[in-house]
Design an enzyme around this catalytic site. Structure first.
Site, PDB file in Angstrom:
ATOM      1  N   ASN A  22       0.845  -1.202   0.000  1.00  0.00           N
ATOM      2  CA  ASN A  22       0.000   0.000   0.000  1.00  0.00           C
ATOM      3  C   ASN A  22       0.875   1.246   0.000  1.00  0.00           C
ATOM      4  O   ASN A  22       2.103   1.143  -0.015  1.00  0.00           O
ATOM      5  CB  ASN A  22      -0.969  -0.031   1.197  1.00  0.00           C
ATOM      6  N   ARG A  23       0.247   2.406   0.026  1.00  0.00           N
ATOM      7  CA  ARG A  23       0.968   3.660  -0.203  1.00  0.00           C
ATOM      8  C   ARG A  23       1.664   4.236   1.030  1.00  0.00           C
ATOM      9  O   ARG A  23       2.244   5.312   0.957  1.00  0.00           O
ATOM     10  CB  ARG A  23      -0.007   4.719  -0.748  1.00  0.00           C
TER      11      ARG A  23
END
Ligand code: CTP
Length: 212
Positions: A22-23
């Site tokens: 994820n970011r």
């Protein structure tokens, strides 16, 4: 105090060259670890794969997957007086990681995913008098969703942020958050550097520790 902090994303292997993640950049969790060390606390930082240097005076424990992070937290939680779970733990992982690189073929690719363990849920029985702070990254109604997680995960405080804003959440140096406590009290901090928000989280933990 002894403070255990988690930061960054986790990586869930698909095959030897691919993963799901994820970011999360780890900046918020690293800022919490730095603020805790600056305030004179002993800090252990369980870090997912991020391109950040450990803050001065912080003991770093590197992990990759959600399962690695769960095991690291389980192994260090007895040492700590306060746990801050700032990591963006993957909620799913491929049911089976291939030990060989998958060949692309011609058709569509289907991945079967299974749930990872919820780390905060898994350490609930070890909480005792420890102060446990979680984060909630939301794109809908941050306060309502975070309040649900606060109670489900048995937390002392949750830091809610709206990650759909350009000045908050992932990959930026600022955040805008709301602290929520089990009695329903809230405190909003408008856009501020993550270092300032981290210092407020540490102050909140210190004042809470004095009350118990
Ligand atoms: N968390 C955790 N273990 C997981 C997922 C999340 O301990 N497997 C922790 C996070 O570190 C954070 C809090 O739980 O402190 C909330 O995480 P968030 O991703 O916002 O929520 P989820 O529990 O994943 O719920 P949902 O999927 O409904 O957003």
């Amino acid at each position: 105090m002894n403070m255990l902090v988690t930061a960054g994303p986790t990586r869930e292997a698909i095959d030897p060259v691919r993963f799901l993640s994820n970011r999360s950049s780890g900046r918020m969790g690293f800022a919490v670890a730095a603020a805790a060390a600056e305030a004179g606390h002993a800090v252990r930082l369980v870090a997912g794969p991020v391109a950040l240097d450990a803050p001065a005076g912080v003991e770093r424990i590197n992990v990759l997957s959600a399962e690695n992070m769960r095991a690291a937290v389980a192994g260090h939680v007895a040492w700590c007086d306060a746990l801050v779970m700032a990591a963006a733990v993957a909620d799913w992982r491929p049911t089976a990681a291939s030990d060989r690189k998958l060949k692309k073929g011609d058709g569509p690719m289907r991945l079967e995913l299974e749930r990872t363990a919820d780390i905060l849920e898994s350490i609930k029985s070890l909480k005792g008098a420890r102060i446990v702070v979680g984060f909630a990254a939301e794109t809908g109604d941050p306060v309502a969703e975070a309040t649900r997680k606060l109670s489900a995960k048995g937390l002392d405080m949750i830091v809610a942020n709206d990650v759909s804003r350009p000045d908050a959440g992932f990959e930026v140096d600022t955040n805008a958050v709301t602290f929520i406590e089990p009695d329903g009290s809230t405190r909003h901090i408008e856009t501020a550097p993550k270092a300032d928000i981290a210092a407020e989280i540490i102050k909140w933990i210190e004042s809470r520790a004095l009350c118990t």
